[in-house]
Write a protein that holds these residues in place. Sequence first.
Motif, PDB file in Angstrom:
ATOM      1  N   GLN A  14       0.796  -0.988  -0.032  1.00 36.66           N
ATOM      2  CA  GLN A  14      -0.086  -0.004  -0.001  1.00 36.66           C
ATOM      3  C   GLN A  14       1.011   1.197   0.055  1.00 36.66           C
ATOM      4  O   GLN A  14       2.140   1.263   0.797  1.00 36.66           O
ATOM      5  CB  GLN A  14      -0.964   0.013   1.244  1.00 36.66           C
ATOM      6  CG  GLN A  14      -1.789   1.235   1.309  1.00 36.66           C
ATOM      7  CD  GLN A  14      -2.496   1.187   2.685  1.00 36.66           C
ATOM      8  OE1 GLN A  14      -2.559   0.354   3.340  1.00 36.66           O
ATOM      9  NE2 GLN A  14      -2.918   2.249   3.021  1.00 36.66           N
ATOM     10  N   LYS A  15       0.613   2.236  -0.808  1.00 38.93           N
ATOM     11  CA  LYS A  15       1.235   3.505  -0.667  1.00 38.93           C
ATOM     12  C   LYS A  15       0.547   4.365   0.422  1.00 38.93           C
ATOM     13  O   LYS A  15      -0.522   4.343   0.572  1.00 38.93           O
ATOM     14  CB  LYS A  15       1.007   4.315  -2.012  1.00 38.93           C
ATOM     15  CG  LYS A  15       1.709   3.347  -3.254  1.00 38.93           C
ATOM     16  CD  LYS A  15       1.878   4.202  -4.429  1.00 38.93           C
ATOM     17  CE  LYS A  15       2.818   3.510  -5.519  1.00 38.93           C
ATOM     18  NZ  LYS A  15       3.952   3.386  -5.529  1.00 38.93           N
ATOM     19  N   PHE A  16       1.486   5.242   1.103  1.00 38.35           N
ATOM     20  CA  PHE A  16       1.034   5.860   2.249  1.00 38.35           C
ATOM     21  C   PHE A  16       2.192   6.978   2.341  1.00 38.35           C
ATOM     22  O   PHE A  16       3.023   7.043   1.818  1.00 38.35           O
ATOM     23  CB  PHE A  16       1.029   5.228   3.339  1.00 38.35           C
ATOM     24  CG  PHE A  16       2.188   4.502   3.900  1.00 38.35           C
ATOM     25  CD1 PHE A  16       2.774   5.262   5.221  1.00 38.35           C
ATOM     26  CD2 PHE A  16       2.989   3.424   3.486  1.00 38.35           C
ATOM     27  CE1 PHE A  16       4.092   4.681   5.640  1.00 38.35           C
ATOM     28  CE2 PHE A  16       4.164   3.042   3.857  1.00 38.35           C
ATOM     29  CZ  PHE A  16       4.620   3.566   5.079  1.00 38.35           C
ATOM     30  N   ASP A  17       1.777   8.113   3.025  1.00 36.44           N
ATOM     31  CA  ASP A  17       2.572   9.365   3.322  1.00 36.44           C
ATOM     32  C   ASP A  17       3.185   9.000   4.617  1.00 36.44           C
ATOM     33  O   ASP A  17       2.446   9.005   5.642  1.00 36.44           O
ATOM     34  CB  ASP A  17       1.530  10.593   3.371  1.00 36.44           C
ATOM     35  CG  ASP A  17       2.446  11.765   3.357  1.00 36.44           C
ATOM     36  OD1 ASP A  17       3.788  11.748   3.699  1.00 36.44           O
ATOM     37  OD2 ASP A  17       1.822  12.791   3.327  1.00 36.44           O
ATOM     38  N   MET A  18       4.479   8.718   4.458  1.00 34.44           N
ATOM     39  CA  MET A  18       5.121   8.659   5.991  1.00 34.44           C
ATOM     40  C   MET A  18       5.172   9.542   6.968  1.00 34.44           C
ATOM     41  O   MET A  18       5.015   9.413   8.069  1.00 34.44           O
ATOM     42  CB  MET A  18       6.719   8.450   5.423  1.00 34.44           C
ATOM     43  CG  MET A  18       7.409   7.912   6.831  1.00 34.44           C
ATOM     44  SD  MET A  18       6.835   6.410   7.683  1.00 34.44           S
ATOM     45  CE  MET A  18       7.886   5.266   6.741  1.00 34.44           C
ATOM     46  N   ASN A  19       5.014  11.008   6.386  1.00 28.58           N
ATOM     47  CA  ASN A  19       4.917  11.792   7.331  1.00 28.58           C
ATOM     48  C   ASN A  19       3.498  12.156   7.744  1.00 28.58           C
ATOM     49  O   ASN A  19       3.404  12.747   9.106  1.00 28.58           O
ATOM     50  CB  ASN A  19       5.147  13.393   6.711  1.00 28.58           C
ATOM     51  CG  ASN A  19       6.657  13.558   5.903  1.00 28.58           C
ATOM     52  OD1 ASN A  19       7.691  12.930   6.870  1.00 28.58           O
ATOM     53  ND2 ASN A  19       6.981  14.189   5.095  1.00 28.58           N
ATOM     54  N   LYS A  20       2.722  11.662   7.376  1.00 32.24           N
ATOM     55  CA  LYS A  20       1.328  11.584   8.102  1.00 32.24           C
ATOM     56  C   LYS A  20       0.845  10.257   8.757  1.00 32.24           C
ATOM     57  O   LYS A  20       0.091  10.363   9.564  1.00 32.24           O
ATOM     58  CB  LYS A  20       0.263  11.845   7.005  1.00 32.24           C
ATOM     59  CG  LYS A  20       0.183  13.284   6.465  1.00 32.24           C
ATOM     60  CD  LYS A  20      -0.933  13.353   5.465  1.00 32.24           C
ATOM     61  CE  LYS A  20      -0.872  14.930   5.037  1.00 32.24           C
ATOM     62  NZ  LYS A  20      -1.750  14.857   3.759  1.00 32.24           N
ATOM     63  N   ALA A  21       1.695   9.378   8.739  1.00 31.81           N
ATOM     64  CA  ALA A  21       1.495   7.916   9.312  1.00 31.81           C
ATOM     65  C   ALA A  21       1.756   8.169  10.952  1.00 31.81           C
ATOM     66  O   ALA A  21       2.814   8.582  11.322  1.00 31.81           O
ATOM     67  CB  ALA A  21       2.436   7.052   8.721  1.00 31.81           C
ATOM     68  N   GLU A  22       0.891   7.846  11.649  1.00 35.57           N
ATOM     69  CA  GLU A  22       0.813   7.618  13.113  1.00 35.57           C
ATOM     70  C   GLU A  22       1.927   6.846  13.701  1.00 35.57           C
ATOM     71  O   GLU A  22       2.743   6.833  14.578  1.00 35.57           O
ATOM     72  CB  GLU A  22      -0.197   7.521  13.685  1.00 35.57           C
ATOM     73  CG  GLU A  22      -1.299   8.876  13.399  1.00 35.57           C
ATOM     74  CD  GLU A  22      -2.722   8.781  14.249  1.00 35.57           C
ATOM     75  OE1 GLU A  22      -2.709   8.039  15.140  1.00 35.57           O
ATOM     76  OE2 GLU A  22      -3.587   9.428  13.611  1.00 35.57           O
ATOM     77  N   LEU A  23       1.797   5.486  12.932  1.00 40.75           N
ATOM     78  CA  LEU A  23       2.460   4.447  13.517  1.00 40.75           C
ATOM     79  C   LEU A  23       3.539   3.634  12.278  1.00 40.75           C
ATOM     80  O   LEU A  23       4.481   2.919  12.881  1.00 40.75           O
ATOM     81  CB  LEU A  23       1.554   3.104  13.824  1.00 40.75           C
ATOM     82  CG  LEU A  23       0.350   3.419  14.672  1.00 40.75           C
ATOM     83  CD1 LEU A  23      -0.530   2.321  14.673  1.00 40.75           C
ATOM     84  CD2 LEU A  23       0.874   3.444  15.954  1.00 40.75           C
ATOM     85  N   GLY A  24       3.486   4.262  11.274  1.00 39.63           N
ATOM     86  CA  GLY A  24       4.338   3.938  10.160  1.00 39.63           C
ATOM     87  C   GLY A  24       5.892   4.074  10.673  1.00 39.63           C
ATOM     88  O   GLY A  24       6.312   5.188  11.370  1.00 39.63           O
ATOM     89  N   TYR A  25       6.812   3.373  10.115  1.00 38.81           N
ATOM     90  CA  TYR A  25       8.225   3.393  10.524  1.00 38.81           C
ATOM     91  C   TYR A  25       8.931   2.522   9.440  1.00 38.81           C
ATOM     92  O   TYR A  25       8.208   1.963   8.505  1.00 38.81           O
ATOM     93  CB  TYR A  25       8.383   2.798  11.908  1.00 38.81           C
ATOM     94  CG  TYR A  25       8.168   1.389  12.045  1.00 38.81           C
ATOM     95  CD1 TYR A  25       9.282   0.434  11.969  1.00 38.81           C
ATOM     96  CD2 TYR A  25       6.801   0.905  12.338  1.00 38.81           C
ATOM     97  CE1 TYR A  25       9.102  -0.911  12.077  1.00 38.81           C
ATOM     98  CE2 TYR A  25       6.933  -0.466  12.352  1.00 38.81           C
ATOM     99  CZ  TYR A  25       7.914  -1.419  12.172  1.00 38.81           C
ATOM    100  OH  TYR A  25       7.441  -2.750  12.218  1.00 38.81           O
ATOM    101  N   TYR A  26      10.334   2.810   9.589  1.00 37.52           N
ATOM    102  CA  TYR A  26      11.249   1.934   8.773  1.00 37.52           C
ATOM    103  C   TYR A  26      11.981   1.001   9.482  1.00 37.52           C
ATOM    104  O   TYR A  26      12.385   1.089  10.368  1.00 37.52           O
ATOM    105  CB  TYR A  26      12.414   2.982   8.201  1.00 37.52           C
ATOM    106  CG  TYR A  26      11.845   4.160   7.173  1.00 37.52           C
ATOM    107  CD1 TYR A  26      11.722   3.708   5.699  1.00 37.52           C
ATOM    108  CD2 TYR A  26      11.665   5.427   7.512  1.00 37.52           C
ATOM    109  CE1 TYR A  26      11.452   4.651   5.086  1.00 37.52           C
ATOM    110  CE2 TYR A  26      11.080   6.414   6.559  1.00 37.52           C
ATOM    111  CZ  TYR A  26      11.074   5.986   5.412  1.00 37.52           C
ATOM    112  OH  TYR A  26      10.456   6.946   4.539  1.00 37.52           O
TER     113      TYR A  26
END
Length: 52
Positions: A14-26
Motif C-alpha cells: 500500500q502507498k502511504f504518506d510517511m509524514n502523516k503516518a501515526e504508526l508507520g516506521y522504517y
Amino acid sequence: MSEEKIETCFICGQKFDMNKAELGYYRNGKFPICDFCADFYRFYNEDLTSKK
C-alpha cells in the motif's frame, strides 16, 4: 506544513504518506511499514510475547 513523503509498504504494498503516518516506521532503517501493518504486527508481537 510538511512535504509529502510517499512510500510503499514493504509488507502489503500500500502507498502511504510517511509524514502523516501515526504508526508507520522504517524497519531496519530502510523498509517502510504502513500504519495498518505496524498496528497488526504490534498486536501479533504483543500476543506472542505475553504467552512466554
